[in-house]
Scaffold this active site. Structure first.
Site, PDB file in Angstrom:
ATOM      1  N   GLU A   1       7.629   1.599  15.628  1.00 52.09           N
ATOM      2  CA  GLU A   1       8.424   2.229  14.577  1.00 52.09           C
ATOM      3  C   GLU A   1       8.357   3.737  14.806  1.00 52.09           C
ATOM      4  O   GLU A   1       7.534   4.223  15.568  1.00 52.09           O
ATOM      5  CB  GLU A   1       7.842   1.894  13.193  1.00 52.09           C
TER       6      GLU A   1
ATOM      7  N   ASN B   1       0.797  -1.231   0.000  1.00 53.82           N
ATOM      8  CA  ASN B   1       0.000   0.000   0.000  1.00 53.82           C
ATOM      9  C   ASN B   1       0.832   1.285   0.000  1.00 53.82           C
ATOM     10  O   ASN B   1       0.456   2.262  -0.650  1.00 53.82           O
ATOM     11  CB  ASN B   1      -1.035  -0.019   1.133  1.00 53.82           C
TER      12      ASN B   1
ATOM     13  N   GLU C   1       3.862  -4.783  12.419  1.00 55.39           N
ATOM     14  CA  GLU C   1       2.921  -3.683  12.190  1.00 55.39           C
ATOM     15  C   GLU C   1       1.804  -4.261  11.350  1.00 55.39           C
ATOM     16  O   GLU C   1       1.958  -4.443  10.136  1.00 55.39           O
ATOM     17  CB  GLU C   1       3.606  -2.542  11.415  1.00 55.39           C
TER      18      GLU C   1
ATOM     19  N   CYS D   1      -3.311   1.447   6.610  1.00 56.31           N
ATOM     20  CA  CYS D   1      -3.562   0.718   7.862  1.00 56.31           C
ATOM     21  C   CYS D   1      -4.113   1.632   8.945  1.00 56.31           C
ATOM     22  O   CYS D   1      -4.885   1.205   9.792  1.00 56.31           O
ATOM     23  CB  CYS D   1      -2.283   0.051   8.332  1.00 56.31           C
TER      24      CYS D   1
HETATM   25  P1  NAD Z   1       0.187  -9.386   3.337  1.00 59.25           P
HETATM   26  O1  NAD Z   1       0.282  -9.826   4.738  1.00 59.25           O
HETATM   27  O2  NAD Z   1      -0.557 -10.221   2.390  1.00 59.25           O
HETATM   28  O3  NAD Z   1       1.644  -9.226   2.690  1.00 59.25           O
HETATM   29  C1  NAD Z   1       2.612  -8.374   3.242  1.00 59.25           C
HETATM   30  C2  NAD Z   1       3.993  -8.851   2.814  1.00 59.25           C
HETATM   31  O4  NAD Z   1       4.237 -10.137   3.335  1.00 59.25           O
HETATM   32  C3  NAD Z   1       4.158  -8.985   1.305  1.00 59.25           C
HETATM   33  O5  NAD Z   1       5.479  -8.596   0.973  1.00 59.25           O
HETATM   34  C4  NAD Z   1       3.952 -10.468   1.075  1.00 59.25           C
HETATM   35  O6  NAD Z   1       4.549 -10.954  -0.104  1.00 59.25           O
HETATM   36  C5  NAD Z   1       4.626 -11.040   2.296  1.00 59.25           C
HETATM   37  N1  NAD Z   1       4.173 -12.371   2.689  1.00 59.25           N
HETATM   38  C6  NAD Z   1       2.979 -12.969   2.450  1.00 59.25           C
HETATM   39  N2  NAD Z   1       2.939 -14.191   3.031  1.00 59.25           N
HETATM   40  C7  NAD Z   1       4.121 -14.366   3.657  1.00 59.25           C
HETATM   41  C8  NAD Z   1       4.671 -15.414   4.465  1.00 59.25           C
HETATM   42  N3  NAD Z   1       3.994 -16.532   4.742  1.00 59.25           N
HETATM   43  N4  NAD Z   1       5.910 -15.240   4.960  1.00 59.25           N
HETATM   44  C9  NAD Z   1       6.600 -14.123   4.724  1.00 59.25           C
HETATM   45  N5  NAD Z   1       6.146 -13.098   3.956  1.00 59.25           N
HETATM   46  C10 NAD Z   1       4.912 -13.212   3.447  1.00 59.25           C
HETATM   47  O7  NAD Z   1      -0.379  -7.904   3.411  1.00 59.25           O
HETATM   48  P2  NAD Z   1      -0.756  -6.947   2.195  1.00 59.25           P
HETATM   49  O8  NAD Z   1      -2.022  -7.449   1.591  1.00 59.25           O
HETATM   50  O9  NAD Z   1       0.431  -6.719   1.323  1.00 59.25           O
HETATM   51  O10 NAD Z   1      -1.001  -5.566   2.983  1.00 59.25           O
HETATM   52  C11 NAD Z   1      -2.232  -5.238   3.523  1.00 59.25           C
HETATM   53  C12 NAD Z   1      -2.208  -5.412   5.013  1.00 59.25           C
HETATM   54  O11 NAD Z   1      -1.113  -4.735   5.593  1.00 59.25           O
HETATM   55  C13 NAD Z   1      -3.415  -4.799   5.685  1.00 59.25           C
HETATM   56  O12 NAD Z   1      -3.908  -5.683   6.653  1.00 59.25           O
HETATM   57  C14 NAD Z   1      -2.872  -3.547   6.329  1.00 59.25           C
HETATM   58  O13 NAD Z   1      -3.581  -3.060   7.413  1.00 59.25           O
HETATM   59  C15 NAD Z   1      -1.514  -3.966   6.696  1.00 59.25           C
HETATM   60  N6  NAD Z   1      -0.659  -2.792   6.865  1.00 59.25           N
HETATM   61  C16 NAD Z   1      -0.223  -2.456   8.138  1.00 59.25           C
HETATM   62  C17 NAD Z   1       0.556  -1.337   8.329  1.00 59.25           C
HETATM   63  C18 NAD Z   1       1.043  -0.930   9.696  1.00 59.25           C
HETATM   64  O14 NAD Z   1       1.983  -0.181   9.781  1.00 59.25           O
HETATM   65  N7  NAD Z   1       0.450  -1.401  10.761  1.00 59.25           N
HETATM   66  C19 NAD Z   1       0.909  -0.566   7.246  1.00 59.25           C
HETATM   67  C20 NAD Z   1       0.452  -0.925   5.990  1.00 59.25           C
HETATM   68  C21 NAD Z   1      -0.320  -2.057   5.812  1.00 59.25           C
END
Ligand code: NAD
Length: 519
Positions: free
Chosen positions: A499, A190, A287, A321
């Site tokens: 962070e 995102n 996060e 997020c």
């Molecule tokens: P996601 O969890 O699907 O993927 C995030 C990252 O993890 C990607 O790089 C993905 O390729 C990798 N990944 C996926 N499965 C994995 C595994 N088993 N092991 C290691 N890496 C793996 O999330 P997304 O769809 O990319 O992002 C959306 C989510 O992120 C939302 O829930 C959002 O709230 C959250 N988010 C949180 C913050 C925060 O700072 N708290 C910021 C931005 C987004």
């Protein structure tokens, strides 16, 4: 005004030549003569290992898709376990000398990288706008924020202080804050550049080496960041990027050669990463998602609160997020606030990110269907659509992943819509009658990232701030210049670790105590 776009390996494109390029055009006229365009698909999507661009060892690639047109515009390397092994080995080889460098030199190098980010702002913003769909203006803000992280943590790189502890006559005792080693940074789609920089800047400032793994949907700007880091003078291997999807991330998270993981993403992935980290006993910073409430009391400045809520929708199509998508309105403010907000929503212009609309598409077909599914379920559960609620054509581009900016009223807190993170341009409204009720509803989800509060009554604002279970509380404004210095992170299933700000240094250092008896 004629918009121009710059792409690494391609050069400057105008609006017209961009269309030719997508169509596979190979040569065109610019103001400065003929520029050879190979094809937009030749945007360099190779990853960055040991100071150089490299293809995946097995040769795999992922399609980079423009969410506004659903067209493939580049190929990004699909790294596998062998690429992760190489990246970790490279970081391990580089980390000793990086950790041993005089901190003041790290200050200079990180500041130089920040300056390069600002210099390349337009190029990076365009890459990200294409990758994720966000309006160019917002993508430029993200580049500025990324540069801000490097500036902030350059500023603390030579101030990672230990302490001295009195033990009495004949003893000296002091602590050192030492780097952890190789920090794995797993990043969502995102805010690719902004969120990668949020973790990478403090990791590097503290003397760690980094292996970053961007999301499959959005790797291009992070690869460029690593390339610019070497241009700034960081030694090769200190910052590597392996691109790929879930398997690539899993290979990195479970790698025995890493010493720390920062993960930003969804809760289920966060849980998988914690389990992988447990096997190697490495610390993690998580996060995760949010379902942030935005509590508006009737005495608040409703115009300002409504303007802020509309910005929430437009900002990255609310794929944020921290987005305060759960509007909790005190009953007497309900009608006026909903009217103010609906009027603002009515003026939101959708379009392709590169055309700088108010709001772009969501990132992918999958995300679009997911968000539309939440809307449908909410309507079935009794919510009322005040604005939007459907797929949109995105100003004539009906192949893209556009959703109307949506406002749903009468959302019961216990329903799926009231509980689940939607991650799309949807705001929900729930009405409350007392401070206690507002706090109970605010705390009534598994998440706890941020709480917004709007009131002119300071005592009420503080009562809410003390009672809510969230890592940040924002009163009468949802954004502020300088927020990089404010610790950020979750309560409950929104994660742990902080962070931003000097609090972040705790994630990237370990404390060594040295006791000396000199008597
Ligand atoms: P996601 O969890 O699907 O993927 C995030 C990252 O993890 C990607 O790089 C993905 O390729 C990798 N990944 C996926 N499965 C994995 C595994 N088993 N092991 C290691 N890496 C793996 O999330 P997304 O769809 O990319 O992002 C959306 C989510 O992120 C939302 O829930 C959002 O709230 C959250 N988010 C949180 C913050 C925060 O700072 N708290 C910021 C931005 C987004």
């Amino acid at each position: 005004m004629d918009t121009k776009w710059f792409f690494p390996k391609i050069g400057v494109l105008t609006r017209e030549t961009w269309s030719q390029t997508l169509a596979g055009g190979s040569e065109f006229e610019t103001g400065n003569g003929t520029l050879k365009v190979v094809n937009a698909s030749e945007i360099d999507g190779r990853m960055f290992l040991d100071g150089e661009r490299v293809s995946a060892r097995a040769g795999g690639t992922i399609d980079a898709i423009d969410p506004a047109t659903a067209e493939v515009f580049a190929k990004v390397a699909l790294g596998d376990k062998a690429d992760v092994d190489a990246a970790v080995a490279s970081a391990q080889a580089a980390m000793g000398s990086w950790a041993g460098l005089a901190p003041v030199r790290r200050v200079r190098l990180l500041n130089r990288l920040a300056a390069l980010l600002r210099e390349h702002s337009r190029e990076l913003a365009e890459l990200e706008s294409l990758d994720v769909g966000k309006p160019l203006r917002q993508a430029e803000d993200d580049v500025a924020a990324a540069a801000g992280y490097f500036e902030y943590f350059a500023g603390v790189a030579d101030k990672v202080f230990g302490s001295s502890i009195p033990l009495g006559q004949g003893y000296v005792d002091f602590t050192l804050r030492e780097p952890l080693g190789v920090s794995a940074q797993i990043v969502p789609w995102n805010y690719p550049l902004r969120l990668a920089s949020r973790g990478i800047a403090p990791a590097l400032a503290c003397g760690n080496a980094v292996v970053a793994k961007p999301a499959a949907e959005a790797g291009l700007s992070i690869i460029r960041l690593a390339e610019l880091a070497v241009e700034a003078g960081l030694p090769p291997g200190v910052f590597n990027v392996v691109t790929g999807g879930r398997e690539t991330g899993a290979a990195l998270a479970s790698h025995a050669g890493i010493n720390h993981i920062t993960f930003t993403g969804s809760v289920p992935t966060g849980i998988a990463i914690m389990k992988a980290a447990a096997d190697n006993v490495v610390p993690v910073t998580l996060e995760l998602g949010g379902k942030s409430p935005n509590i508006v009391f009737a005495d608040a400045d409703l115009e300002r609160a409504a303007a802020s809520a509309a910005t929430t929708l437009m900002q990255n199509s609310a794929q944020t997020c921290t987005a305060p998508t759960r509007l909790l309105l005190e009953a007497p403010a309900h009608d006026r606030f909903v009217e103010l907000l609906a009027t603002r929503i009515g003026t939101i212009r959708l379009g392709r990110g590169l055309d700088n609309p108010d709001m772009g598409p969501v990132v992918s077909e999958r995300q679009m269907q997911r968000v539309l599914g939440f809307i449908a379920a909410g309507l079935k559960d009794g919510a009322r659509a005040v604005a939007g609620g459907r797929r949109a054509d995105g100003a004539g581009r009906n192949r893209g992943f556009f959703i109307e900016p949506t406002l749903l009223d009468q959302v019961a807190p216990g329903t799926e819509l009231g509980q689940e993170e939607i991650f799309g341009p949807v705001l929900t409204v729930t009405t409350f009658g007392s401070v206690d009720e507002a706090i109970a509803v605010a705390n009534g989800t598994p998440y706890g990232l941020v709480t917004g509060v709007w009131t002119r009554d300071l005592s009420r604002a503080l009562t809410v701030a003390m009672a809510v279970k969230s890592g940040q509380v924002r009163v009468n404004s949802y954004s502020v210049e300088g927020s990089i210095g404010l610790p950020f992170g979750g309560y409950k299933r929104s994660g742990f670790g902080r962070e931003q700000g000097v609090e972040a240094l705790a994630n990237y250092t370990q404390v060594k105590n040295v006791m000396i008896n000199f008597g």
